[in-house]
Design an enzyme around this catalytic site. Structure first.
Site, PDB file in Angstrom:
ATOM      1  CG  ASP A   1     -15.463 -36.215 -21.999  1.00  0.00           C
ATOM      2  OD1 ASP A   1     -16.348 -35.909 -23.468  1.00  0.00           O
ATOM      3  OD2 ASP A   1     -15.032 -37.442 -21.764  1.00  0.00           O
TER       4      ASP A   1
ATOM      5  CG  ASP B   1     -18.239 -38.223 -27.248  1.00  0.00           C
ATOM      6  OD1 ASP B   1     -17.135 -37.158 -26.500  1.00  0.00           O
ATOM      7  OD2 ASP B   1     -18.501 -39.170 -26.983  1.00  0.00           O
TER       8      ASP B   1
END
Length: 530
Positions: free
Chosen positions: A125, A373
């Site tokens: 992440d 992302d």
């Protein structure tokens, strides 16, 4: 924050031990004993799209729902913040696919954490700051504090799943601080440490109170637990060391021991490994020791379950194969962990799209530029950037019938798939997938691969493109458009570098089984200080 900081992590003295991996004895050394030019590595495998049609359609719908929930949480966090404001060593970590576990497009990194080290599968992440593991503290009178009694096999209940979809049963690996001699919990009284940690829920500077946290998002995702300091063990190939394998101990990691998790696929993995721009993220701590930079290459979802690439800290030999595009890294002015690149233009089949004002990409206006992302699949664009892309695509695919599919914004009646090639050419339907490109500051240009743009058979006979409208900024580049590129984030220089790459030249050992460890996880030679 990571950018502009040149300080390293504090290295503690750790004894040398032997770690059996893949049937071999591996010498484990202190991180300061690793020579310049060495490479530390762990594998990454891509999320794979299921082949059966029904499973593949469920996969795409789940992926879209997961993205929507994540976009909501990021928008809420960003808007809340704005209201308040009115070295030549290399560390590589393998990333695995989560698609075999649950249909939500996650890239997983296998990391060995604790002493003795235990392997965990953690979501990669880049837009988060809290690294955490599913955790079980010491049991008292046969019951675990903060977590209902259960076995290691749990049922995954995901915000990304539709009501009619069956939740898979997932075998999880629990982190147990009482079995790790390198675990040290933080206390609320440690103001310089605990006081700076995100999501802090300490009620007073009590020496006996554990430094606790709670992450709560609009989509219903919640994680609660306590902060501690831990050590990771990562394989390293030491230059000039001759035969044999070596691993290095990476101490000083800030780890969340999560005693409660709910929603958003939290049961589909063992935790989250963060690369966000915050002092406590795993990426910050590891990069500070290895030259302030990290890189990864995301394999395509059709690469297969047995393939893998790497998350690398420090100089990456795989980057020596060709020229890299380069632009400035752009950080959120609100102190959020996400970062990305400043966009100066969007192109479709070489045509620069008009009507997109510069403020669409202004971090001061939307809280970020085009944020990268890995936890999001589809690329989300705010208006009017999304509308400009949609209109340009429609002009090229106008002979196809438009379709409305929940969770997607650009869909056509189009059985794209069997006869279409990797370059997005589908002769049977007289279609060539439009080439979309983003131009960044300095002239760098990203052109996602065609097969990453099209999601075939989202519903029978309908294909959708991997772009969605975002009601609130910033815009986000999802992992479907980051695939088949190698990315380097150089925080010391403030640069983002990338180029097309099949990710197949990133050699090394395959990821270990997430349930494996250097010794039995049920005992420990020396108890930790809790």
């Amino acid at each position: 924050m990571m950018h502009g900081r040149r300080s390293g992590v504090v290295v503690v003295v750790i004894v040398v031990l032997l770690l059996p991996v893949h049937g071999e004895k591996i010498d484990v050394v202190e991180v300061d004993n690793v020579d310049d030019g060495s490479s530390i590595s762990l594998p990454v495998t891509p999320p794979t799209v299921p082949e059966p049609e029904d499973e593949r359609r469920s996969h795409f719908r789940a992926m879209a729902a997961k993205d929507l929930a994540r976009h909501r949480q990021m928008a809420e966090r960003s808007s809340r913040k704005r209201r308040q404001l009115v070295v030549a060593e290399t560390l590589e970590m393998p990333v695995q696919s989560g698609m075999g576990v649950v249909n939500v497009g996650m890239y997983l990194v296998t990391v060995r954490i604790g002493t003795p080290p235990v392997a965990f599968s953690m979501v990669l992440d880049t837009a988060n700051d809290l690294t955490w593991l599913n955790c079980r503290l010491r049991r008292r009178k046969g019951k675990h504090h903060g977590r209902p009694s259960s076995t290691a096999t749990t049922t995954t209940m995901s915000a990304a799943m539709e009501p009619e979809m069956d939740a898979p049963v997932v075998k999880k690996t629990w982190y147990r601080p009482s079995l790790s001699s390198s675990w040290r919990r933080y206390r609320c009284s440690q103001k310089d440490a605990c006081g700076s940690f995100p999501h802090n829920t300490c009620r007073s500077p009590n020496h006996n109170e554990s430094c606790s946290y709670e992450q709560m998002y609009e989509d219903g995702t919640v994680t609660r637990g306590i902060y501690g300091r831990e050590t990771a063990t990562v394989p390293v190939s030491v230059s000039g060391a001759g035969e044999g394998q070596t691993a290095v101990l990476l101490p000083g990691l800030v780890l969340g021991c999560s005693t409660f998790e709910a929603g958003a696929t939290v049961d589909a993995h063992d935790g989250v490994l963060t690369l966000g721009n915050h002092a406590v993220s795993f990426g910050t701590v590891a990069a500070a020791r290895f030259g302030g930079r990290f890189s990864f290459c995301l394999l395509h979802t059709m690469s297969g379950r047995d393939t893998f690439s790497y998350l690398t800290f420090g100089p990456n030999p795989a980057l020596n194969g060709g020229a890299m595009e380069e632009t400035n890294l752009v950080y959120s002015p609100d102190g959020e962990p996400a970062f990305g690149a400043g966009v100066t233009g969007v192109f479709v089949d070489g045509e620069r799209l008009a009507g997109i004002p510069p403020e669409v990409w202004d971090p001061a206006v939307l809280g970020g530029a085009l944020n990268l992302d890995t936890g999001t699949s589809l690329t989300g664009l705010v208006e009017p950037a999304f509308e400009a892309v949609r209109a340009a695509v429609d002009r090229r695919l106008g002979h196809l019938q438009k379709e409305d599919v929940a969770g997607f914004d650009i869909c056509y009646k189009w059985a794209f798939g069997a006869g279409a090639g990797d370059e997005g050419v589908d002769p049977a339907h007289n279609v060539t997938v439009p080439k979309v490109a983003f131009e960044f500051e300095g002239g760098a240009r990203l052109e996602p691969v065609a097969r990453g743009i099209v999601l075939p058979e989202v519903v029978p006979g309908v294909a959708c493109l991997g772009f969605r409208r975002r009601e609130v900024g910033p815009s986000v580049l999802g992992n479907v458009h980051m695939q088949e590129h190698v990315w380097e984030f150089d925080h010391m220089a403030g640069k983002l570098r990338f180029r097309k790459d099949k990710c197949t030249n990133h050699g090394g050992q395959p990821p270990p089984s997430p349930s494996s460890s250097s010794s039995s996880s049920s005992s420990s030679s020396s108890p930790p200080a809790n």
